[in-house]
Design an enzyme around this catalytic site. Structure first.
Site, PDB file in Angstrom:
ATOM      1  N   LYS A 114       0.809  -1.228   0.000  1.00  0.00           N
ATOM      2  CA  LYS A 114       0.000   0.000   0.000  1.00  0.00           C
ATOM      3  C   LYS A 114       0.840   1.275   0.000  1.00  0.00           C
ATOM      4  O   LYS A 114       0.511   2.271   0.634  1.00  0.00           O
ATOM      5  CB  LYS A 114      -0.978   0.004   1.188  1.00  0.00           C
ATOM      6  CG  LYS A 114      -1.910  -1.200   1.229  1.00  0.00           C
ATOM      7  CD  LYS A 114      -2.663  -1.433  -0.083  1.00  0.00           C
ATOM      8  CE  LYS A 114      -3.679  -0.344  -0.381  1.00  0.00           C
ATOM      9  NZ  LYS A 114      -4.380  -0.612  -1.673  1.00  0.00           N
ATOM     10  N   ALA A 115       1.933   1.228  -0.754  1.00  0.00           N
ATOM     11  CA  ALA A 115       2.820   2.398  -0.833  1.00  0.00           C
ATOM     12  C   ALA A 115       2.857   3.008  -2.227  1.00  0.00           C
ATOM     13  O   ALA A 115       3.679   3.880  -2.490  1.00  0.00           O
ATOM     14  CB  ALA A 115       4.230   2.007  -0.395  1.00  0.00           C
ATOM     15  N   THR A 157       2.325   0.771  -5.148  1.00  0.00           N
ATOM     16  CA  THR A 157       2.779  -0.325  -6.014  1.00  0.00           C
ATOM     17  C   THR A 157       2.057  -0.331  -7.353  1.00  0.00           C
ATOM     18  O   THR A 157       2.687  -0.388  -8.417  1.00  0.00           O
ATOM     19  CB  THR A 157       2.503  -1.695  -5.342  1.00  0.00           C
ATOM     20  OG1 THR A 157       2.555  -1.554  -3.929  1.00  0.00           O
ATOM     21  CG2 THR A 157       3.466  -2.744  -5.829  1.00  0.00           C
ATOM     22  N   THR A 158       0.728  -0.306  -7.307  1.00  0.00           N
ATOM     23  CA  THR A 158      -0.064  -0.401  -8.537  1.00  0.00           C
ATOM     24  C   THR A 158       0.161   0.828  -9.408  1.00  0.00           C
ATOM     25  O   THR A 158       0.218   0.728 -10.639  1.00  0.00           O
ATOM     26  CB  THR A 158      -1.557  -0.567  -8.193  1.00  0.00           C
ATOM     27  OG1 THR A 158      -1.695  -1.665  -7.287  1.00  0.00           O
ATOM     28  CG2 THR A 158      -2.388  -0.856  -9.437  1.00  0.00           C
ATOM     29  N   TRP A 159       0.304   1.967  -8.781  1.00  0.00           N
ATOM     30  CA  TRP A 159       0.543   3.225  -9.492  1.00  0.00           C
ATOM     31  C   TRP A 159       1.823   3.130 -10.323  1.00  0.00           C
ATOM     32  O   TRP A 159       1.821   3.370 -11.535  1.00  0.00           O
ATOM     33  CB  TRP A 159       0.644   4.351  -8.466  1.00  0.00           C
ATOM     34  CG  TRP A 159       0.562   5.745  -9.022  1.00  0.00           C
ATOM     35  CD1 TRP A 159       0.300   6.095 -10.315  1.00  0.00           C
ATOM     36  CD2 TRP A 159       0.727   6.956  -8.287  1.00  0.00           C
ATOM     37  NE1 TRP A 159       0.303   7.468 -10.439  1.00  0.00           N
ATOM     38  CE2 TRP A 159       0.555   8.011  -9.211  1.00  0.00           C
ATOM     39  CE3 TRP A 159       0.999   7.248  -6.959  1.00  0.00           C
ATOM     40  CZ2 TRP A 159       0.660   9.349  -8.823  1.00  0.00           C
ATOM     41  CZ3 TRP A 159       1.097   8.578  -6.578  1.00  0.00           C
ATOM     42  CH2 TRP A 159       0.916   9.617  -7.506  1.00  0.00           C
ATOM     43  N   HIS A 166       6.599  -7.419  -2.575  1.00  0.00           N
ATOM     44  CA  HIS A 166       6.567  -6.690  -1.296  1.00  0.00           C
ATOM     45  C   HIS A 166       7.637  -7.239  -0.353  1.00  0.00           C
ATOM     46  O   HIS A 166       7.639  -6.920   0.835  1.00  0.00           O
ATOM     47  CB  HIS A 166       5.196  -6.841  -0.624  1.00  0.00           C
ATOM     48  CG  HIS A 166       4.084  -6.115  -1.321  1.00  0.00           C
ATOM     49  ND1 HIS A 166       4.235  -4.846  -1.838  1.00  0.00           N
ATOM     50  CD2 HIS A 166       2.787  -6.466  -1.557  1.00  0.00           C
ATOM     51  CE1 HIS A 166       3.079  -4.462  -2.376  1.00  0.00           C
ATOM     52  NE2 HIS A 166       2.205  -5.419  -2.221  1.00  0.00           N
ATOM     53  N   SER A 187      -3.679   3.247   5.009  1.00  0.00           N
ATOM     54  CA  SER A 187      -4.048   2.558   3.774  1.00  0.00           C
ATOM     55  C   SER A 187      -4.032   1.038   3.961  1.00  0.00           C
ATOM     56  O   SER A 187      -4.927   0.326   3.500  1.00  0.00           O
ATOM     57  CB  SER A 187      -3.081   2.969   2.660  1.00  0.00           C
ATOM     58  OG  SER A 187      -3.500   2.444   1.426  1.00  0.00           O
ATOM     59  N   PHE A 224      -4.798   9.160 -10.357  1.00  0.00           N
ATOM     60  CA  PHE A 224      -5.541   8.308  -9.422  1.00  0.00           C
ATOM     61  C   PHE A 224      -6.993   8.095  -9.865  1.00  0.00           C
ATOM     62  O   PHE A 224      -7.476   6.963  -9.914  1.00  0.00           O
ATOM     63  CB  PHE A 224      -5.497   8.916  -8.017  1.00  0.00           C
ATOM     64  CG  PHE A 224      -6.196   8.062  -6.992  1.00  0.00           C
ATOM     65  CD1 PHE A 224      -5.543   6.998  -6.390  1.00  0.00           C
ATOM     66  CD2 PHE A 224      -7.510   8.311  -6.630  1.00  0.00           C
ATOM     67  CE1 PHE A 224      -6.181   6.193  -5.458  1.00  0.00           C
ATOM     68  CE2 PHE A 224      -8.165   7.514  -5.704  1.00  0.00           C
ATOM     69  CZ  PHE A 224      -7.495   6.461  -5.111  1.00  0.00           C
ATOM     70  N   MET A 253      -7.273   5.776 -12.824  1.00  0.00           N
ATOM     71  CA  MET A 253      -7.002   4.385 -12.459  1.00  0.00           C
ATOM     72  C   MET A 253      -8.145   3.799 -11.629  1.00  0.00           C
ATOM     73  O   MET A 253      -8.473   2.628 -11.743  1.00  0.00           O
ATOM     74  CB  MET A 253      -5.686   4.300 -11.679  1.00  0.00           C
ATOM     75  CG  MET A 253      -4.455   4.486 -12.558  1.00  0.00           C
ATOM     76  SD  MET A 253      -2.916   4.329 -11.622  1.00  0.00           S
ATOM     77  CE  MET A 253      -2.949   2.594 -11.157  1.00  0.00           C
ATOM     78  N   LYS A 295      -8.148   6.586  -1.597  1.00  0.00           N
ATOM     79  CA  LYS A 295      -8.022   8.045  -1.680  1.00  0.00           C
ATOM     80  C   LYS A 295      -6.787   8.493  -2.449  1.00  0.00           C
ATOM     81  O   LYS A 295      -6.810   9.503  -3.129  1.00  0.00           O
ATOM     82  CB  LYS A 295      -7.996   8.668  -0.283  1.00  0.00           C
ATOM     83  CG  LYS A 295      -9.351   8.631   0.421  1.00  0.00           C
ATOM     84  CD  LYS A 295      -9.335   9.489   1.676  1.00  0.00           C
ATOM     85  CE  LYS A 295     -10.710   9.523   2.320  1.00  0.00           C
ATOM     86  NZ  LYS A 295     -10.671  10.251   3.608  1.00  0.00           N
ATOM     87  N   GLY A 296      -5.674   7.771  -2.280  1.00  0.00           N
ATOM     88  CA  GLY A 296      -4.450   8.147  -2.983  1.00  0.00           C
ATOM     89  C   GLY A 296      -3.968   9.538  -2.636  1.00  0.00           C
ATOM     90  O   GLY A 296      -3.545  10.293  -3.497  1.00  0.00           O
TER      91      GLY A 296
END
Length: 291
Positions: free
Chosen positions: A45-46, A48-50, A105, A135, A227, A230, A254-255
């Site tokens: 939750k840092a 990663t997907t972004w 991770h 998050s 955000f 996505m 929320k991002g």
């Protein structure tokens, strides 16, 4: 379909883990990295997907646009150590792309040695501890393969003790930071910098990767990876994953930087700051909790 049972934490070589990430351990450790592989490493939750999506758009957005519309991000950028619903290591082995984009991770000491031997490029993303904790708490609420997070107060204490999946945030971010000092092919990014100026961070990423993209391409990547875009995109928002309950909390929530202020009480914040000072006193690593 019945929801799977919640996982339980156990100590795995000094790091809190669950069987969903250790059951395929030997195969993961024996993963054969290639010199052109790019590993995206983060604490959960840092961002990663972004960053996974940004890299995927940079490398394949123009050449394979059909991938963007038909293959979920978790199949384009497989999660190396996950075992369910299928081993991420097997998906990574079969990736048809060059380079292969792979996410993990794992704390730095658990990364398969072939990544170092092949001198692979690694992109690490770090997020400030307070927002990361918030998050990760909400992720635990909605993801039935995570241990039950309990209430916020309970969860925050566990987070501070490293009693969450993938262990201590403090050990994770500082372990990778120390590695950066001796391993030149590691690009260390901050979630807060990306929120502040994602265009600048995409430029820095391209420079690290030796990737030449036109201003128009970079602009397209920055726009598509915003955000809100996505969050609406079924291929990046994890809405296709059955064991995640987006009604409890969306995967892409929320991002933002600073949402911790809506969760921490004054007392919790004081305790956290004191604990943080002790745990981070021997590192040069600095974070911002507001932008």
């Amino acid at each position: 379909m019945a929801t799977p049972p919640r996982s339980t934490l156990f100590d795995f070589h000094g790091v809190s883990m669950t069987k969903y990430f250790t059951d395929n351990w030997d195969n993961v450790q024996n993963f054969k990295a290639r010199p052109d592989d790019i590993l995206i490493a983060t604490y959960p939750k840092a961002g990663t997907t972004w960053v996974s999506y940004i890299l995927d758009l940079l490398y394949f957005g123009k050449t394979s646009p059909e991938r963007q519309a038909s293959i979920p991000i978790y199949d384009r950028v497989p999660f190396l150590e996950i075992c369910v619903p299928y081993p991420g290591k097997d998906v990574a082995d079969k990736l048809p792309t060059t380079p292969r984009l792979i996410k993990t991770h794992l704390p730095v000491q658990f990364v398969p040695k072939s990544f170092w031997e092949q001198n692979c490029r690694i992109v690490y993303v770090a997020r400030n501890a307070k927002d990361n904790a918030v998050s990760y708490f909400h992720f635990g609420r909605m993801n039935h393969r995570q241990p039950d997070p309990g209430d916020w107060s309970t969860y925050l204490k566990n987070f501070m003790k490293g009693k969450v999946v993938f262990g201590s945030w403090y050990d994770h971010v500082t372990g990778w930071w120390e590695k950066k000092q001796t391993y030149s092919n590691l690009h260390y990014m901050f979630f807060e910098n990306m929120i502040e100026d994602s265009g600048r961070e995409v430029d820095r990423l391209c420079f690290f990767l030796g990737f030449s993209a036109s201003a128009e391409e970079k602009e397209r990547v920055t726009t598509e990876s915003k955000f809100d875009n996505m969050k609406q995109n079924k291929m990046t928002n994890y809405s296709t994953v059955e064991f995640m309950n987006h009604k409890v909390s969306p995967f892409m929530r929320k991002g933002k930087v600073g949402d911790w202020k809506n969760h921490f009480t004054v007392a919790q914040n004081e305790d956290f700051d004191e604990d943080y000072r002790l745990k981070m006193k021997n590192t040069t690593l600095q974070f911002r909790t507001v932008v």
